[in-house]
Design an enzyme around this catalytic site. Structure first.
Site, PDB file in Angstrom:
ATOM      1  N   HIS B  80       1.866  -0.271  14.087  1.00 11.64           N
ATOM      2  CA  HIS B  80       1.691   0.734  13.041  1.00 11.64           C
ATOM      3  C   HIS B  80       2.324   2.067  13.441  1.00 11.64           C
ATOM      4  O   HIS B  80       2.939   2.738  12.621  1.00 11.64           O
ATOM      5  CB  HIS B  80       0.197   0.913  12.765  1.00 11.64           C
ATOM      6  CG  HIS B  80      -0.113   1.871  11.677  1.00 11.64           C
ATOM      7  ND1 HIS B  80      -0.064   1.521  10.346  1.00 11.64           N
ATOM      8  CD2 HIS B  80      -0.456   3.182  11.708  1.00 11.64           C
ATOM      9  CE1 HIS B  80      -0.377   2.569   9.607  1.00 11.64           C
ATOM     10  NE2 HIS B  80      -0.624   3.592  10.403  1.00 11.64           N
ATOM     11  N   GLU B 124       3.875   5.443   2.211  1.00 10.56           N
ATOM     12  CA  GLU B 124       3.103   4.939   3.337  1.00 10.56           C
ATOM     13  C   GLU B 124       2.130   3.874   2.837  1.00 10.56           C
ATOM     14  O   GLU B 124       1.673   3.933   1.719  1.00 10.56           O
ATOM     15  CB  GLU B 124       2.347   6.076   4.008  1.00 10.56           C
ATOM     16  CG  GLU B 124       1.946   5.747   5.423  1.00 10.56           C
ATOM     17  CD  GLU B 124       1.655   7.012   6.220  1.00 10.56           C
ATOM     18  OE1 GLU B 124       2.554   7.471   6.935  1.00 10.56           O
ATOM     19  OE2 GLU B 124       0.545   7.543   6.093  1.00 10.56           O
ATOM     20  N   SER B 125       1.823   2.939   3.732  1.00 12.37           N
ATOM     21  CA  SER B 125       0.929   1.852   3.323  1.00 12.37           C
ATOM     22  C   SER B 125      -0.466   2.082   3.876  1.00 12.37           C
ATOM     23  O   SER B 125      -0.634   2.742   4.901  1.00 12.37           O
ATOM     24  CB  SER B 125       1.467   0.537   3.877  1.00 12.37           C
ATOM     25  OG  SER B 125       1.483   0.603   5.282  1.00 12.37           O
ATOM     26  N   HIS B 126      -1.449   1.573   3.217  1.00 10.07           N
ATOM     27  CA  HIS B 126      -2.811   1.526   3.751  1.00 10.07           C
ATOM     28  C   HIS B 126      -3.424   0.177   3.388  1.00 10.07           C
ATOM     29  O   HIS B 126      -4.457   0.103   2.734  1.00 10.07           O
ATOM     30  CB  HIS B 126      -3.644   2.703   3.219  1.00 10.07           C
ATOM     31  CG  HIS B 126      -4.189   3.553   4.336  1.00 10.07           C
ATOM     32  ND1 HIS B 126      -5.411   4.148   4.288  1.00 10.07           N
ATOM     33  CD2 HIS B 126      -3.671   3.865   5.539  1.00 10.07           C
ATOM     34  CE1 HIS B 126      -5.612   4.817   5.415  1.00 10.07           C
ATOM     35  NE2 HIS B 126      -4.574   4.665   6.186  1.00 10.07           N
ATOM     36  N   HIS B 128      -4.348  -2.733   5.390  1.00  8.86           N
ATOM     37  CA  HIS B 128      -5.482  -3.328   6.095  1.00  8.86           C
ATOM     38  C   HIS B 128      -6.795  -2.610   5.773  1.00  8.86           C
ATOM     39  O   HIS B 128      -7.789  -3.270   5.479  1.00  8.86           O
ATOM     40  CB  HIS B 128      -5.224  -3.349   7.607  1.00  8.86           C
ATOM     41  CG  HIS B 128      -4.272  -4.427   8.028  1.00  8.86           C
ATOM     42  ND1 HIS B 128      -2.963  -4.445   7.621  1.00  8.86           N
ATOM     43  CD2 HIS B 128      -4.449  -5.512   8.805  1.00  8.86           C
ATOM     44  CE1 HIS B 128      -2.376  -5.520   8.149  1.00  8.86           C
ATOM     45  NE2 HIS B 128      -3.254  -6.181   8.874  1.00  8.86           N
ATOM     46  N   ARG B 147      -0.675  14.654   3.360  1.00 10.27           N
ATOM     47  CA  ARG B 147      -0.538  15.559   4.512  1.00 10.27           C
ATOM     48  C   ARG B 147       0.882  15.525   5.079  1.00 10.27           C
ATOM     49  O   ARG B 147       1.418  16.544   5.502  1.00 10.27           O
ATOM     50  CB  ARG B 147      -1.559  15.206   5.600  1.00 10.27           C
ATOM     51  CG  ARG B 147      -2.963  15.684   5.287  1.00 10.27           C
ATOM     52  CD  ARG B 147      -3.870  15.619   6.512  1.00 10.27           C
ATOM     53  NE  ARG B 147      -4.057  14.270   7.017  1.00 10.27           N
ATOM     54  CZ  ARG B 147      -4.841  13.354   6.475  1.00 10.27           C
ATOM     55  NH1 ARG B 147      -5.549  13.641   5.391  1.00 10.27           N
ATOM     56  NH2 ARG B 147      -4.970  12.158   7.011  1.00 10.27           N
ATOM     57  N   GLN B 271     -11.266   5.020   7.985  1.00  7.52           N
ATOM     58  CA  GLN B 271     -11.680   6.411   7.941  1.00  7.52           C
ATOM     59  C   GLN B 271     -12.340   6.735   6.604  1.00  7.52           C
ATOM     60  O   GLN B 271     -12.211   6.001   5.641  1.00  7.52           O
ATOM     61  CB  GLN B 271     -10.468   7.333   8.131  1.00  7.52           C
ATOM     62  CG  GLN B 271      -9.554   6.963   9.270  1.00  7.52           C
ATOM     63  CD  GLN B 271      -8.537   5.890   8.888  1.00  7.52           C
ATOM     64  OE1 GLN B 271      -8.678   5.233   7.873  1.00  7.52           O
ATOM     65  NE2 GLN B 271      -7.540   5.728   9.732  1.00  7.52           N
ATOM     66  N   ASP B 537      11.341   3.743   1.986  1.00  9.96           N
ATOM     67  CA  ASP B 537      11.032   2.317   1.914  1.00  9.96           C
ATOM     68  C   ASP B 537       9.717   2.008   2.605  1.00  9.96           C
ATOM     69  O   ASP B 537       9.381   2.581   3.632  1.00  9.96           O
ATOM     70  CB  ASP B 537      12.149   1.506   2.571  1.00  9.96           C
ATOM     71  CG  ASP B 537      12.208   1.775   4.061  1.00  9.96           C
ATOM     72  OD1 ASP B 537      12.365   2.953   4.432  1.00  9.96           O
ATOM     73  OD2 ASP B 537      12.049   0.826   4.847  1.00  9.96           O
ATOM     74  N   ASN B 575       8.145   3.485   6.027  1.00  9.08           N
ATOM     75  CA  ASN B 575       6.958   3.006   6.697  1.00  9.08           C
ATOM     76  C   ASN B 575       7.075   1.500   6.799  1.00  9.08           C
ATOM     77  O   ASN B 575       7.673   0.866   5.941  1.00  9.08           O
ATOM     78  CB  ASN B 575       5.755   3.429   5.831  1.00  9.08           C
ATOM     79  CG  ASN B 575       4.460   2.790   6.242  1.00  9.08           C
ATOM     80  OD1 ASN B 575       4.032   1.821   5.632  1.00  9.08           O
ATOM     81  ND2 ASN B 575       3.823   3.310   7.258  1.00  9.08           N
TER      82      ASN B 575
END
Lengths: 260, 795
Positions: B80, B124-126, B128, B147, B271, B537, B575
């Site tokens: 990551h 950006e990936s989230h 998981h 951010r 988080q 990408d 990402n």
């Protein structure tokens, strides 16, 4: 004339209101920080939308205790025009400047969409240039805009002509389908008895330019400009009224800040 | 008052026992394994490090790492953070161009849009976190990428999201889907950041492993761009924003392994977001950057303090020394390990000019936020972490970052499944008989969640706040008005934004799928009248250690790179999210392409909706008849097979140039990309958008269904006023683009006359040899399309 745009931590339509007032309508506008205790020099106060204090606890519940709110109340009691949009409306309810309360939307989801609202009264400074029955295309964006008031309260609102806007269809008919959030009697906006304090859930500042889908919201800002030009008194009243007079006005109006 | 000497001594002993820092540290350390235990028990493995990586760390340090240091390496060397498998591939991307001010390497890419203004953006990936805790996973996904944008000195102006879920028939998928949408809505709305566009695809391969990719776009003045670099030896280092707690420890490590039935146990490593604090942080950081007192600034994303400190020092070639005892915390007794690995949200690391700390503290205090000096910039290249003055970790800063992390080029092998899938011949499928069956197929496609209206999603997003949204969700691409120096003097600029990908195409052919993702994103922008500028990408793939997956990854990147080069849209950042597998089953390879375009005059824009009765409907680009990899095959025949549509990038470029030129000349009333569901769905959508029908005559050679629903590339469906048709034809001639007049706008439904082209080129008259005429009332199409997802979600 000069608009005060109040900024609470978490306000996020403050810049939009500022832009509408200054760049679209062409009036003076200034941000007023939530800790500020002086509204002298302003002709109209706008409480903008957003998530003041994160809307933690309940929408508007913390913002009403901000230092600036004492001044907003004073300004309102003295007859100054106050407009609460979305979160600003919620704050006015929490502050007791307007009657009723907000519940979560009927379907428990945040809703952002175009709505049609019908002007129910032109007696307020924010609807003076409107024709009663006029339909405005103005968007909503909220999770807690389901206006509630008990039956007796609703009768009062109706009797005193305090309902300012109702959700309708494009042709101005009040229908269940045109009610986006479950508000009692399709209410989208109300005013206080005097009419100088107006709160509404839809966002007129988002519909001031045709490019954004509608310019119908301009009339709300233009109305208050015309109203003040006609009266020419609000600023003077605010400036001249000494503290003692203000306290008397507050008492006459049925309570100082903090009482609901 | 007199005190007995013994009593004083006793009291002092008591104090030293409880308050002596050394003793406390010993107590702390007793809870953590020693270097010896680490070595003997191989503790790095549980943190996701390989044996050779542990040996590499020992070599770098010249000694064994302690537990805190090991944790720091484990997180920063996770896939990551370190992009161990993708970094060599990133080199294939074109990353520079006349408009590119900042390519990959910073928190986000920066593109020049003239007038001293710049667009700053990144995806950006989230994935998981969203798989185990959808609301917070998605919410903090938004928080993190936002951010990355304001840390560059840009005001975030838009969010787009690219979502992938399993079938909405599955109740758990519905739980994940509604949780993710609420999370994006709850966080983004509170920030006053409009979510103006996105896409959502539904396929069983994402059932256990949904994809949540969020792209944020900001606007900045070029001379106010801030960089994440810890320059200036002796400058202080400050932690600003929220306090540090135990949440999200090893979040990045969790994101770098496959999911399984025990992944739910990892929920504590997700988080928790607080958008209110983030909103304050945006305003305070932008104010701080404008003050000129900030030398460098970076958000604390994955691996919080460790990543921000090492990356900022690494970029500057400096070192950072900081005392974690000074970092404001939200809970007692946190160890150095926990402090350095915490992923508590809404925190930033700031390096101010020496002597201007108090100025910054005042700005943050005004927004109700803490800003605390925790250390300073050094010149020894080390990240030295102390606790109350005692060193608890000391490692070369750069060795933690992508400069120092290992790189892997595993074996790549073309997957065997492709032979079978490519052998599939759609011509052998039974053809729907008669116009009714074809009409029913179109309704089925319109109701397929992948194609159906996403209103259920986007009405939960505030897409209008900031009052610049000229075209919002539901458009081919979003369009934002850009206020600026040009305002009031001539044209007002606009930017156009899109995010796009088709995982099924990539599954069937990652190279072509990658190229199509870029081409289609550019086409979406062009349909609004925008000139495509640059790309971010998001590479979502399975476990790269498997040769088949690495082959997919490599081929997709090669495809993306070639299309970006051909279309002149460099990649300015991105990402990679790998290990998107559940119990060994990988998702479709899903490289998501976010793209930004520029409209010189936002009034000269175009929408996809048919506008006026009598307008001529024209197809720009080649007529195709192919069904491989189509939504039609999947929805109507239950088949995922074949080759994805072919893409001729030269034709693509010409079609896009033609469309742009036509929009700029004011020739087009509407322009709509032909994508999933083919020409038929594009026609239906343009009708629905304009609330008006259309009558067209569709020629085909082999099969009507392939002409209707095939997803051939490089096609744009436009409508023009009849008097402009000739000029459009002439223009098209100049670009050597085929133009096919199809019919005209009008009526209360979509009428498609199917006309078979005989081998000698003669088109049969209506109803003679073709299957006849499809007719669908507008109402039926709207019903199937608009309420489909809402119907699923009511289940």
């Amino acid at each position: 004339m000069k608009f005060a745009i109040v900024v609470f931590p978490g306000s996020n339509c403050d810049r939009d209101c500022f832009y509408a007032a200054r760049d679209v309508i062409g009036q003076e506008a200034e941000f007023v920080w939530h800790t500020h205790r002086d509204l002298s020099g302003f002709d109209c106060v706008i409480l903008p939308g957003g998530f003041s204090y994160g809307d933690y606890l309940r929408s508007g519940a913390i913002a009403r205790f901000a230092p600036v709110m004492t001044e907003v109340e004073r300004f309102a009691r003295a007859g100054g025009p106050v407009l609460g949009i979305c979160n600003g409306f919620q704050i006015l309810l929490e502050a007791g400047l307007l009657p009723g309360a907000m519940l979560r939307n009927r379907d428990l989801q945040f809703r952002c969409e175009e709505t049609f609202i019908r002007v129910e009264t032109s007696r307020t400074p924010f609807t003076g240039l409107c024709r009663e029955g006029q339909v405005l295309k103005v968007p909503i964006a909220h999770g807690e805009g389901n206006y509630f008031i008990d039956e007796a309260g609703l009768k009062d609102l109706e009797a005193n002509r305090q309902i300012v806007f109702r959700y309708t269809d494009a042709s101005g008919r009040v229908t269940p389908e045109s009610n986006p959030n479950g508000s009692v009697s399709n209410i989208a906006g109300i005013c206080n008895r005097q009419g100088n304090v107006v709160g509404l859930m839809p966002h007129p500042e988002r519909s001031c330019e045709g490019m954004l889908g509608s310019a119908d919201g301009r009339v709300i800002f233009e109305s208050v400009v015309a109203d003040l030009a006609g009266r020419g008194v609000a600023r003077a009243a605010n400036a001249l009224m000494d503290r003692q007079t203000i306290h008397q006005v507050e008492k006459a109006a049925g309570g100082a800040s903090g009482c609901r | 008052m007199s005190v007995k000497p013994e009593a004083t001594q006793q009291r002092q002993e008591a104090i030293s026992q409880h308050q002596d820092p050394a003793r406390r540290r010993d107590a702390t350390r007793r809870r953590e394994p020693t270097s010896r235990q680490i070595r003997e028990e191989g503790l790095w493995r549980a943190m996701g490090l390989r044996d050779e990586e542990y040996r590499q760390i020992v070599e770098i340090l010249g000694r064994e790492p302690n537990y805190t240091e090991l944790g720091m390496y484990a997180v920063l060397w996770s896939e990551h953070c370190a992009y161990k498998h993708t970094r060599p591939l990133f080199k294939l991307f074109p990353t520079s161009g006349p408009r590119i001010l900042q390519g990959p390497g910073e928190n986000a890419g920066v593109v020049d849009i003239g007038d001293g203004q710049a667009v700053v953006f990144k995806v950006e990936s989230h994935n998981h976190p969203s798989a185990v805790e959808p609301y917070q996973g998605a919410a903090t996904g938004v928080g993190g990428i936002v951010r990355d944008i304001f840390t560059m000195g840009a005001r975030p102006v838009a969010v787009l999201d690219s979502l992938r879920f399993g079938s909405l028939e599955d109740p758990r998928v519905r739980y994940l889907f509604s949780g993710v949408v609420s999370g994006i809505s709850g966080y983004g709305n509170c920030l006053g950041l409009p979510t103006v566009g996105g896409e959502a695809y539904f396929d069983d391969c994402y059932a256990q492993n949904p994809l949540v990719n969020v792209m944020c776009v900001g606007l900045a003045k070029q001379d106010e761009i801030a960089l994440a670099s810890a320059k200036g030896v002796g400058n202080p280092v400050m932690v600003v924003g929220a306090t540090t707690g135990r949440d999200g420890i090893h979040g990045a490590t969790f994101a770098s392994v496959e999911l399984n039935e025990r992944s739910e146990e990892k929920r504590p490593s997700v988080q928790v977001g607080d958008p209110f604090t983030e909103k304050l942080l945006i305003e305070a950081c932008l104010e701080a950057i404008r003050s000129g007192a900030v030398v460098g600034i970076q958000d604390m994303g994955a691996a919080g303090l460790t990543s921000s400190a090492s990356e900022m020092a690494g970029r500057a070639g400096s070192g950072i020394e900081m005392d974690i005892a000074l970092v404001p915390r939200r809970e007692e007794g946190m160890t150095p390990y926990e402090m350095m690995l915490s992923e508590s949200q809404e925190r930033m690391l700031v390096v101010p000019q020496k002597g201007r700390e108090e100025e910054l503290m005042a700005i943050f205090a005004r927004w109700g936020l803490q800003a605390v000096v925790v250390g300073r910039v050094t010149d020894d290249g080390l990240l030295r972490v102390t606790e109350n003055g005692e060193v608890v970790a000391e490692v070369p800063a750069r060795s933690l970052t992508t400069d120092g992390a290992p790189v892997y080029r595993p074996e790549a092998r073309r997957p065997a499944y492709l032979d079978e899938l490519w052998a599939f011949d759609w011509r052998k499928l039974p053809e729907p008989e008669g116009p009714e069956a074809l009409g029913a197929a179109l309704l089925t496609l319109l109701a397929a969640p992948t194609i159906a209206s996403k209103e259920w999603v986007y009405r939960q997003y505030d897409y209008m706040v900031q009052t610049n949204t000229v075209a919002g969700p539901g458009s081919d691409a979003a369009v934002l008005r850009v206020r600026g120096p040009g305002n009031g003097k001539g044209a007002v600029k606009g930017i156009s934004l899109t995010i796009d990908s088709n995982g099924r195409y990539c599954y069937l052919d990652p190279f072509t799928g990658g190229r199509i993702a870029v081409a289609e994103a550019a086409r979406n922008l062009v349909c609004t009248g925008a000139e495509p500028l640059a790309v971010t990408d998001g590479l979502n793939f399975g476990n790269p250690e498997k040769p088949e997956i690495y082959w997919q990854l490599t081929r997709a990147v090669e495809g993306i790179a070639s299309a970006c080069r051909e279309l002149g849209t460099p990649v300015v950042g991105g990402n990679a999210s790998l290990y998107n597998e559940t119990n060994g089953e990988a998702i479709y390879p899903t490289p998501v392409i976010g793209m930004v375009g520029l409209l010189a005059d936002v009034e000269r824009r175009c929408t996809s909706a048919f506008g006026r009765e009598g307008d001529r409907i024209v197809l720009l680009g080649p007529v195709g008849e192919e069904l491989g990899g189509s939504e039609y095959l999947k929805q109507v025949h239950g088949i995922v097979a074949g080759r994805p549509p072919a893409l001729d990038l030269d034709m693509e470029k010409r079609v896009q140039k033609l469309c742009l030129a036509a929009i700029h000349r004011g020739l087009l009333r509407s322009a709509h990309d032909c994508a999933e569901g083919g020409l038929a769905v594009a026609l239906a959508e343009s009708c629905i958008g304009g609330n008006i029908g259309a009558t067209v005559r569709l020629p085909y050679r082999e099969r009507a269904d392939a002409a209707l629903f095939g997803e051939s590339q490089s096609r744009i469906l436009v409508s023009v006023a009849p008097e402009n048709l000739d000029e459009l034809r002439q223009l098209a001639g100049g670009y050597a683009v085929p133009v096919l007049p199809l019919g005209e706008v009008g009526g209360a439904g979509l009428r498609v006359e199917l006309a078979r082209i005989e081998p000698e080129g003669r088109i049969e008259p209506e109803g003679q040899t073709g299957p006849g005429t499809i007719y669908l009332p507008l109402e039926a199409m709207v019903q199937n399309w608009r309420e489909s997802i809402a119907r699923y979600m009511k289940k």
